[in-house]
Design a protein around this motif. Structure first.
Motif, PDB file in Angstrom:
ATOM      1  N   ALA B 113      -0.246  50.666  53.956  1.00 32.73           N
ATOM      2  CA  ALA B 113      -0.236  49.700  55.066  1.00 32.73           C
ATOM      3  C   ALA B 113      -1.480  48.816  55.027  1.00 32.73           C
ATOM      4  N   THR B 114      -2.648  49.419  54.714  1.00 35.50           N
ATOM      5  CA  THR B 114      -3.874  48.626  54.642  1.00 35.50           C
ATOM      6  C   THR B 114      -3.793  47.595  53.531  1.00 35.50           C
ATOM      7  N   ASN B 115      -3.266  48.042  52.378  1.00 36.16           N
ATOM      8  CA  ASN B 115      -3.100  47.117  51.256  1.00 36.16           C
ATOM      9  C   ASN B 115      -2.167  45.976  51.638  1.00 36.16           C
ATOM     10  N   ASN B 116      -1.108  46.303  52.387  1.00 36.17           N
ATOM     11  CA  ASN B 116      -0.164  45.274  52.805  1.00 36.17           C
ATOM     12  C   ASN B 116      -0.830  44.270  53.748  1.00 36.17           C
ATOM     13  N   LYS B 117      -1.743  44.783  54.610  1.00 29.05           N
ATOM     14  CA  LYS B 117      -2.432  43.901  55.565  1.00 29.05           C
ATOM     15  C   LYS B 117      -3.400  42.982  54.843  1.00 29.05           C
ATOM     16  N   LEU B 118      -4.002  43.481  53.757  1.00 28.92           N
ATOM     17  CA  LEU B 118      -5.008  42.699  53.032  1.00 28.92           C
ATOM     18  C   LEU B 118      -4.397  41.768  51.995  1.00 28.92           C
ATOM     19  N   GLY B 119      -3.088  41.510  52.079  1.00 33.03           N
ATOM     20  CA  GLY B 119      -2.485  40.582  51.135  1.00 33.03           C
ATOM     21  C   GLY B 119      -1.346  41.184  50.352  1.00 33.03           C
ATOM     22  N   GLY B 120      -1.365  42.493  50.193  1.00 28.75           N
ATOM     23  CA  GLY B 120      -0.232  43.160  49.581  1.00 28.75           C
ATOM     24  C   GLY B 120      -0.184  43.067  48.073  1.00 28.75           C
ATOM     25  N   PHE B 121       0.896  43.594  47.518  1.00 27.92           N
ATOM     26  CA  PHE B 121       1.100  43.574  46.078  1.00 27.92           C
ATOM     27  C   PHE B 121       1.576  42.189  45.642  1.00 27.92           C
ATOM     28  N   PRO B 122       1.282  41.804  44.405  1.00 30.19           N
ATOM     29  CA  PRO B 122       1.746  40.488  43.926  1.00 30.19           C
ATOM     30  C   PRO B 122       3.245  40.492  43.638  1.00 30.19           C
ATOM     31  N   ILE B 123       4.042  40.403  44.701  1.00 25.92           N
ATOM     32  CA  ILE B 123       5.496  40.498  44.545  1.00 25.92           C
ATOM     33  C   ILE B 123       6.047  39.173  44.052  1.00 25.92           C
ATOM     34  N   LYS B 124       6.925  39.244  43.045  1.00 28.84           N
ATOM     35  CA  LYS B 124       7.612  38.043  42.574  1.00 28.84           C
ATOM     36  C   LYS B 124       8.967  37.969  43.252  1.00 28.84           C
ATOM     37  N   GLU B 125       9.301  36.776  43.763  1.00 29.85           N
ATOM     38  CA  GLU B 125      10.531  36.645  44.523  1.00 29.85           C
ATOM     39  C   GLU B 125      11.762  36.641  43.634  1.00 29.85           C
ATOM     40  N   ASN B 126      11.598  36.145  42.414  1.00 31.13           N
ATOM     41  CA  ASN B 126      12.735  36.085  41.495  1.00 31.13           C
ATOM     42  C   ASN B 126      12.985  37.471  40.927  1.00 31.13           C
ATOM     43  N   THR B 127      13.802  38.270  41.608  1.00 31.86           N
ATOM     44  CA  THR B 127      13.977  39.649  41.180  1.00 31.86           C
ATOM     45  C   THR B 127      15.229  39.846  40.337  1.00 31.86           C
TER      46      THR B 127
END
Lengths: 103, 171
Positions: B113-127
């Motif tokens: 949750a903390t990681n998500n608050k600080l910007g999160g993982f570099p998720i790519k939208e094109n899945t």
């Protein structure tokens, strides 16, 4: 309702924690091996969800999951062979009675 | 990101998975625990399909549900006294173990949750992955990961021979 990467990570953490509880509390050696399988599966969920959400163009996480499955199979085989051998010698599978190597 | 019916499927699958995993670690009868392990592994396979890993879902059903669980059930049949329900299946550490597991789950979820608050993982939208999952996985295993692939097959052979040597009766 949306499901994102963090939901999968939380699910894997819960599954790993349940497996950890089982490993720490079970007396039966086969039960411990089953709980270790739960923990392997939690790790695999993490690998595959990272592969899906972070590197969708390469599926290297799935390759790692294949290796984890192979190693889990090898571990189960050797572990159950050891359990059978222990049962043959002690007539018991409860590991808190296996203390002949404890000084 | 999964939406709509796949999200509902995710929640149903995770509900089944967590309940059956709790049954695996808490049931007194070790044979019933093995059967619930089968259900948990099936739920994990369903989750792999949601994550578009079809080949791994098939492998999960074949190897975990088909082979490892059957091996576990064989070992239970060969060793446990199934009819005696008075045998204690847990040791005296269940309270500290519960504390440790709950702390582990809490800390991990807090970190996520903390990681998500600080910007999160570099998720790519094109899945969307181009090509079929099985073909891509096969090409990766045979091209980029050929050495680990061979090493892991040697490991599997060693485990096979080791299991036979350990379990055989010495005359």
């Amino acid at each position: 309702m949306q499901v994102e990467l963090i939901h999968f990570l939380c699910l894997a953490a819960i599954l790993f924690g349940i497996g950890l509880y089982g490993v720490l509390t079970r007396r039966n050696a086969i039960g411990i091996l089953m709980c270790v399988e739960l923990m392997f599966n939690a790790v695999n969920i993490n690998f595959i969800s990272f592969a899906k959400f972070i590197t969708p163009d390469k599926i290297i996480g799935q390759v790692f999951a294949v290796f984890v499955i192979v190693i889990a199979a090898a571990e189960a085989t050797v572990g159950l062979a050891i359990v059978i051998l222990i049962y043959r010698n002690f007539k018991d599978v409860f590991i808190d009675k296996m203390n002949i190597m404890k000084w | 990101m999964l939406e709509g019916s796949t999200a509902i499927a995710f929640y149903i699958i995770s509900f089944v998975m967590i309940l059956s995993a709790i049954a695996v670690v808490t049931l007194k009868n070790i044979f019933h625990a093995a059967l619930f392990l089968v259900l948990t592994l099936f739920a994990v396979a369903a989750l792999y399909i949601l994550l578009s890993a079809e080949f791994l879902a098939a492998v999960q059903v074949l190897i975990y549900v088909g082979a490892i669980s059957i091996l576990m059930i064989f070992a239970v049949m060969l060793t446990a006294q199934l009819t005696n329900y008075n045998i204690k299946q847990t040791n005296e550490q269940s309270l500290p173990a519960l504390l440790i597991s709950v702390c582990f789950i809490g800390i991990t979820i807090f970190a996520i949750a903390t990681n998500n608050k600080l910007g999160g993982f570099p998720i790519k939208e094109n899945t969307e992955i181009a090509g079929s999952n099985t073909a891509n996985l096969g090409q990766l295993l045979m091209r980029d990961f050929i050495l680990p692939f061979e090493v892991v097959s040697v490991l599997l052979l060693a485990a096979l021979i080791g299991a036979i040597v350990i379990a055989k009766r010495d005359n």
